[in-house]
Design a protein around this motif. Structure first.
Motif, mmCIF file in Angstrom:
data_model
loop_
_atom_site.group_PDB
_atom_site.id
_atom_site.type_symbol
_atom_site.label_atom_id
_atom_site.label_comp_id
_atom_site.label_asym_id
_atom_site.label_seq_id
_atom_site.Cartn_x
_atom_site.Cartn_y
_atom_site.Cartn_z
ATOM 1 N N VAL A 120 31.552 42.192 36.300
ATOM 2 C CA VAL A 120 30.763 42.193 37.730
ATOM 3 C C VAL A 120 29.573 42.856 37.649
ATOM 4 O O VAL A 120 28.991 42.632 38.502
ATOM 5 N N ALA A 121 29.692 44.026 36.803
ATOM 6 C CA ALA A 121 28.674 44.998 36.932
ATOM 7 C C ALA A 121 27.309 43.810 36.332
ATOM 8 O O ALA A 121 26.311 43.772 37.027
ATOM 9 N N ARG A 122 27.674 43.347 34.933
ATOM 10 C CA ARG A 122 26.465 42.222 34.671
ATOM 11 C C ARG A 122 26.152 41.739 36.611
ATOM 12 O O ARG A 122 25.403 40.702 36.164
ATOM 13 N N ASP A 123 27.384 40.339 36.039
ATOM 14 C CA ASP A 123 26.909 39.328 37.333
ATOM 15 C C ASP A 123 27.080 39.357 38.768
ATOM 16 O O ASP A 123 26.549 38.448 39.768
ATOM 17 N N GLY A 124 27.037 40.512 39.132
ATOM 18 C CA GLY A 124 26.852 41.195 40.542
ATOM 19 C C GLY A 124 28.325 41.655 41.355
ATOM 20 O O GLY A 124 29.592 40.917 40.666
ATOM 21 N N ASN A 125 28.465 41.535 42.383
ATOM 22 C CA ASN A 125 29.405 41.394 42.714
ATOM 23 C C ASN A 125 29.438 40.898 44.368
ATOM 24 O O ASN A 125 30.334 41.597 45.346
ATOM 25 N N SER A 126 29.366 39.812 44.518
ATOM 26 C CA SER A 126 29.430 39.152 45.719
ATOM 27 C C SER A 126 30.851 38.583 45.725
ATOM 28 O O SER A 126 31.578 37.865 44.970
ATOM 29 N N SER A 127 30.889 37.810 46.769
ATOM 30 C CA SER A 127 32.312 37.459 46.970
ATOM 31 C C SER A 127 32.608 36.196 46.177
ATOM 32 O O SER A 127 33.525 36.104 45.432
ATOM 33 N N GLU A 128 31.374 35.497 46.384
ATOM 34 C CA GLU A 128 31.075 34.175 45.249
ATOM 35 C C GLU A 128 31.705 34.448 43.867
ATOM 36 O O GLU A 128 32.174 34.268 43.052
ATOM 37 N N GLN A 129 30.448 36.062 43.472
ATOM 38 C CA GLN A 129 31.084 36.394 41.977
ATOM 39 C C GLN A 129 31.543 36.607 41.505
ATOM 40 O O GLN A 129 32.837 36.684 39.749
ATOM 41 N N GLN A 130 32.726 37.435 42.616
ATOM 42 C CA GLN A 130 34.202 37.452 42.594
ATOM 43 C C GLN A 130 35.160 36.805 41.568
ATOM 44 O O GLN A 130 35.754 37.032 41.224
ATOM 45 N N GLU A 131 34.619 35.407 42.683
ATOM 46 C CA GLU A 131 35.907 34.622 42.729
ATOM 47 C C GLU A 131 35.804 33.604 41.410
ATOM 48 O O GLU A 131 36.104 33.562 40.486
ATOM 49 N N HIS A 132 34.288 33.838 40.796
ATOM 50 C CA HIS A 132 34.310 32.983 40.280
ATOM 51 C C HIS A 132 34.322 33.986 38.270
ATOM 52 O O HIS A 132 34.818 33.571 37.627
ATOM 53 N N VAL A 133 34.615 35.622 38.551
ATOM 54 C CA VAL A 133 35.231 36.526 37.696
ATOM 55 C C VAL A 133 36.533 36.225 37.610
ATOM 56 O O VAL A 133 36.907 35.823 36.306
ATOM 57 N N ALA A 134 36.478 35.786 38.843
ATOM 58 C CA ALA A 134 38.797 35.887 38.643
ATOM 59 C C ALA A 134 38.862 34.051 38.007
ATOM 60 O O ALA A 134 40.124 34.301 37.401
ATOM 61 N N ASN A 135 38.713 33.020 38.303
ATOM 62 C CA ASN A 135 38.521 31.718 37.875
ATOM 63 C C ASN A 135 37.948 31.823 36.289
ATOM 64 O O ASN A 135 39.088 31.438 36.202
ATOM 65 N N TRP A 136 37.436 32.249 35.736
ATOM 66 C CA TRP A 136 36.653 32.857 34.192
ATOM 67 C C TRP A 136 37.982 33.939 33.775
ATOM 68 O O TRP A 136 38.646 33.091 32.588
ATOM 69 N N LEU A 137 38.229 34.629 34.556
ATOM 70 C CA LEU A 137 39.602 35.446 33.284
ATOM 71 C C LEU A 137 40.587 34.821 33.814
ATOM 72 O O LEU A 137 41.804 34.618 32.825
ATOM 73 N N ARG A 138 40.905 34.355 34.913
ATOM 74 C CA ARG A 138 42.207 32.926 34.628
ATOM 75 C C ARG A 138 42.223 32.276 32.813
ATOM 76 O O ARG A 138 43.429 31.670 32.718
ATOM 77 N N GLU A 139 41.359 31.596 32.706
ATOM 78 C CA GLU A 139 41.397 30.251 32.114
ATOM 79 C C GLU A 139 41.151 31.471 30.612
ATOM 80 O O GLU A 139 41.030 30.813 29.447
ATOM 81 N N GLU A 140 40.261 32.643 30.461
ATOM 82 C CA GLU A 140 40.225 33.449 29.232
ATOM 83 C C GLU A 140 40.438 33.613 28.383
ATOM 84 O O GLU A 140 40.725 32.990 27.002
ATOM 85 N N LEU A 141 41.866 34.535 28.437
ATOM 86 C CA LEU A 141 42.193 35.219 27.955
ATOM 87 C C LEU A 141 44.075 34.153 27.894
ATOM 88 O O LEU A 141 43.954 34.369 26.236
ATOM 89 N N PRO A 142 44.256 32.912 28.370
ATOM 90 C CA PRO A 142 44.864 31.925 28.007
ATOM 91 C C PRO A 142 44.457 31.247 26.775
ATOM 92 O O PRO A 142 44.863 31.279 25.623
ATOM 93 N N PHE A 143 43.006 30.752 26.486
ATOM 94 C CA PHE A 143 42.854 30.402 25.710
ATOM 95 C C PHE A 143 42.099 30.921 24.885
ATOM 96 O O PHE A 143 42.323 30.631 23.734
ATOM 97 N N MET A 144 41.911 32.390 24.486
ATOM 98 C CA MET A 144 41.487 33.343 23.414
ATOM 99 C C MET A 144 43.347 33.409 23.082
ATOM 100 O O MET A 144 43.135 33.382 21.794
#
Length: 179
Positions: A120-144
């Motif tokens: 969040v600190a690196r990529d910004g805290n806009s609502s679009e970026q928060q949604e992007h990070v949330a979507n990323w995290l939903r896919e990242e952990l199961p993939f890992m």
């Protein structure tokens, strides 16, 4: 061909760039460039076909992913032929189907909460970026958890957020993790 993997915000890009500067005649490939407007993790075949295979044949790479063309993104992913080291960095690079193309691999282990804060600190805290990070995290952990890159890695290193060292000049090596 050396892979550098870890969760988002772990310090992969920083490590890859530091290694590129330290090793003359080396280059960095960012999987984020391959995945840009494509998919979070469904890019392995694109990377292998257009970057890893040509480099293994001793050919240069000058690749414009389809999404770059569709969205009119300038530039290309370029790697000269004959690089002594190619550092391929990104979450998801140490995976079973890419193993044959990799000579060695580094997994950066980090604190989950700290890495999410860094995203969040690196990529910004806009609502679009928060949604992007949330979507990323939903896919990242199961993939890992499915790919378990730490168990395939040649080396596991501590991410900079959990150690007291200079990440520009020092690398902290951790004991292998077996889960």
């Amino acid at each position: 061909m050396i892979a550098i993997d870890g969760r988002g915000g772990a310090g992969k890009t920083t490590l890859a760039e530091n290694l590129r500067r330290a090793a003359p005649n080396s280059a960095v490939v960012h999987t984020d460039d391959v995945a840009w407007n494509h998919a979070y993790f469904d890019w392995g075949a694109v990377l292998a076909e257009n970057i890893l295979r040509p480099l293994h044949r001793g050919e240069p790479v000058d690749f414009r992913p389809d999404a770059w063309i569709s969205y009119d993104r300038a530039g290309a992913i370029t790697v000269p032929a004959g690089a002594d080291f190619v550092w391929v960095e990104g979450t998801g690079i140490i995976r079973e189907d890419l193993g044959p193309w990799l000579d060695a691999s580094v997994y950066i282990q980090g604190d989950r909460d700290e890495q999410e804060r860094l995203l969040v600190a690196r990529d910004g805290n806009s609502s679009e970026q928060q949604e992007h990070v949330a979507n990323w995290l939903r896919e990242e952990l199961p993939f890992m958890l499915r790919e378990r890159p730490w168990s395939r890695a040649t080396m596991v290193v501590a991410g900079p957020s959990r150690t007291d060292h200079d990440p520009d000049t020092e690398l902290v090596v951790a004991s292998p993790v077996s889960l």
